[in-house]
Design an enzyme around this catalytic site. Sequence first.
Site, PDB file in Angstrom:
ATOM      1  N   GLN A  32       0.889  -1.285  -0.111  1.00 32.73           N
ATOM      2  CA  GLN A  32      -0.029  -0.004  -0.074  1.00 32.73           C
ATOM      3  C   GLN A  32       0.969   1.289   0.066  1.00 32.73           C
ATOM      4  O   GLN A  32       2.040   1.203   0.471  1.00 32.73           O
ATOM      5  CB  GLN A  32      -0.992   0.090   1.328  1.00 32.73           C
ATOM      6  CG  GLN A  32      -1.715  -1.211   1.439  1.00 32.73           C
ATOM      7  CD  GLN A  32      -2.494  -1.524   2.646  1.00 32.73           C
ATOM      8  OE1 GLN A  32      -3.560  -1.275   2.921  1.00 32.73           O
ATOM      9  NE2 GLN A  32      -1.823  -2.015   3.645  1.00 32.73           N
ATOM     10  N   GLU A 107      -2.720  -8.726  10.964  1.00 31.82           N
ATOM     11  CA  GLU A 107      -2.309  -7.597  10.156  1.00 31.82           C
ATOM     12  C   GLU A 107      -1.642  -7.836   8.757  1.00 31.82           C
ATOM     13  O   GLU A 107      -0.513  -8.594   9.078  1.00 31.82           O
ATOM     14  CB  GLU A 107      -1.613  -6.393  10.761  1.00 31.82           C
ATOM     15  CG  GLU A 107      -0.911  -5.299   9.979  1.00 31.82           C
ATOM     16  CD  GLU A 107      -1.898  -4.588   9.033  1.00 31.82           C
ATOM     17  OE1 GLU A 107      -3.187  -4.114   9.809  1.00 31.82           O
ATOM     18  OE2 GLU A 107      -1.838  -4.591   7.954  1.00 31.82           O
ATOM     19  N   ASP A 157     -11.017  -4.575  11.779  1.00 34.01           N
ATOM     20  CA  ASP A 157     -10.585  -3.338  11.654  1.00 34.01           C
ATOM     21  C   ASP A 157      -9.661  -3.280  10.535  1.00 34.01           C
ATOM     22  O   ASP A 157      -8.569  -2.725  10.336  1.00 34.01           O
ATOM     23  CB  ASP A 157      -9.779  -2.999  12.840  1.00 34.01           C
ATOM     24  CG  ASP A 157      -9.091  -1.270  12.949  1.00 34.01           C
ATOM     25  OD1 ASP A 157      -8.174  -1.214  13.699  1.00 34.01           O
ATOM     26  OD2 ASP A 157      -9.671  -0.695  11.996  1.00 34.01           O
ATOM     27  N   ASP A 160     -11.095  -0.378   3.865  1.00 37.60           N
ATOM     28  CA  ASP A 160     -12.547  -0.301   3.005  1.00 37.60           C
ATOM     29  C   ASP A 160     -12.236  -1.515   1.787  1.00 37.60           C
ATOM     30  O   ASP A 160     -11.037  -2.148   1.870  1.00 37.60           O
ATOM     31  CB  ASP A 160     -12.660   1.072   2.077  1.00 37.60           C
ATOM     32  CG  ASP A 160     -13.282   1.955   3.278  1.00 37.60           C
ATOM     33  OD1 ASP A 160     -12.095   2.832   3.472  1.00 37.60           O
ATOM     34  OD2 ASP A 160     -14.055   1.811   3.727  1.00 37.60           O
TER      35      ASP A 160
HETATM   36  N1  SAM Z   1      -9.958   2.769  10.956  1.00 36.87           N
HETATM   37  C1  SAM Z   1      -9.588   2.534   9.451  1.00 36.87           C
HETATM   38  C2  SAM Z   1     -10.537   2.364   8.826  1.00 36.87           C
HETATM   39  O1  SAM Z   1     -11.971   2.390   9.109  1.00 36.87           O
HETATM   40  O2  SAM Z   1     -10.615   2.234   7.363  1.00 36.87           O
HETATM   41  C3  SAM Z   1      -8.642   1.151   9.419  1.00 36.87           C
HETATM   42  C4  SAM Z   1      -7.281   1.518  10.063  1.00 36.87           C
HETATM   43  S1  SAM Z   1      -6.281   0.101   9.729  1.00 36.87           S
HETATM   44  C5  SAM Z   1      -4.990   1.082   9.445  1.00 36.87           C
HETATM   45  C6  SAM Z   1      -6.746  -0.818   8.634  1.00 36.87           C
HETATM   46  C7  SAM Z   1      -5.698  -1.980   8.323  1.00 36.87           C
HETATM   47  O3  SAM Z   1      -5.994  -3.083   7.613  1.00 36.87           O
HETATM   48  C8  SAM Z   1      -4.387  -1.629   7.588  1.00 36.87           C
HETATM   49  O4  SAM Z   1      -3.254  -1.713   8.448  1.00 36.87           O
HETATM   50  C9  SAM Z   1      -4.409  -2.695   6.484  1.00 36.87           C
HETATM   51  O5  SAM Z   1      -2.964  -3.023   6.199  1.00 36.87           O
HETATM   52  C10 SAM Z   1      -5.096  -3.910   7.067  1.00 36.87           C
HETATM   53  N2  SAM Z   1      -5.594  -4.743   6.289  1.00 36.87           N
HETATM   54  C11 SAM Z   1      -6.189  -4.828   5.077  1.00 36.87           C
HETATM   55  N3  SAM Z   1      -6.652  -5.964   4.515  1.00 36.87           N
HETATM   56  C12 SAM Z   1      -5.971  -6.847   5.229  1.00 36.87           C
HETATM   57  C13 SAM Z   1      -6.296  -8.392   5.240  1.00 36.87           C
HETATM   58  N4  SAM Z   1      -6.717  -8.975   4.057  1.00 36.87           N
HETATM   59  N5  SAM Z   1      -5.718  -9.023   6.466  1.00 36.87           N
HETATM   60  C14 SAM Z   1      -5.315  -8.225   7.612  1.00 36.87           C
HETATM   61  N6  SAM Z   1      -5.120  -6.635   7.556  1.00 36.87           N
HETATM   62  C15 SAM Z   1      -5.603  -6.029   6.592  1.00 36.87           C
END
Ligand code: SAM
Length: 282
Positions: A32, A107, A157, A160
Amino acid sequence: MSEEWITERLHDHYAQSLRVDELLYDSKTERQRLKVFQNGTFGRILTLDDVMQTTEGDNFIYHEMLTHVPILAHGAAKRVLIVGGGDGGMARAALDHASVEHVTMVEIDGGVVEFSKEYLPMLSRGAFDDPRLELIIADGAEFMKTTEGGYDVIIIDSTDPIGPGEVLFTDHFYGHAKRALAPNGILVTQNGVPFMQGDELTGTMRAFKTLFADATCYLATVPTYAGGPMAFGWGTDGDARDVPLDVLRGRFDAAELDTGYYTPEVHQGAFALPPYVSNLIP
Ligand code: SAM
């Protein structure tokens, strides 16, 4: 010097821009484009692929509502699973519950974790050093397929449903998550802003209705998730949503939590849905 702004174009016909008072970091991780910048209103802001993730100023609303609501409703949550949450804010809020014995955080992008430790320490506030935290760098969807489960609360968490986050909004994933719950466990999800992303909520609720006896959502307004209140998916086979206010109050007081948004009254009120949201639930 001309002012620089970052514009989030998450939606087809609506965007939000935030002024970049100081660009602190801008680089691609393996997955990303990761940016952190200082903004006069929200403090430090994290974006992934130019989509708002979390801010120093308003993250407390989101993290309090995705942890305290299910954990206090459950009443005896000891094992919590967080999928995503790379900034560490969700782990922090879950670990603030002394009754929680173990938090597993899965994560997908280790770069977000390492980066957030350095640039956003005010979010994790030591969570990554808490012996109760088990950090796994993996795809949450793959993890959920094979985990032995037994989680009292599972918190999605994620970003999108674009890019790596897309798999976390599928029926298969929700089915595996259901299997990973302990009896009367609760699954809660980041489910976007219904006014802007209603289809996402409908899709999640359709799946939850087939999986859980109690499937609904609850709301909280997080200023940087633009377009109105944000929805959090809620699924459980137990009666945790019916906990009386005085019981919630007793659990909240016993937990000795320092909150800026959550109260037992806000908890209960969050489940009162306006028709434009409840109409999105099949
Ligand atoms: N609060 C934010 C929102 O509502 O959009 C989310 C914050 S947190 C940074 C989102 C995290 O999801 C990111 O660190 C991203 O790398 C992780 N993520 C995305 N797809 C994922 C997956 N398939 N498995 C685990 N983590 C994932």
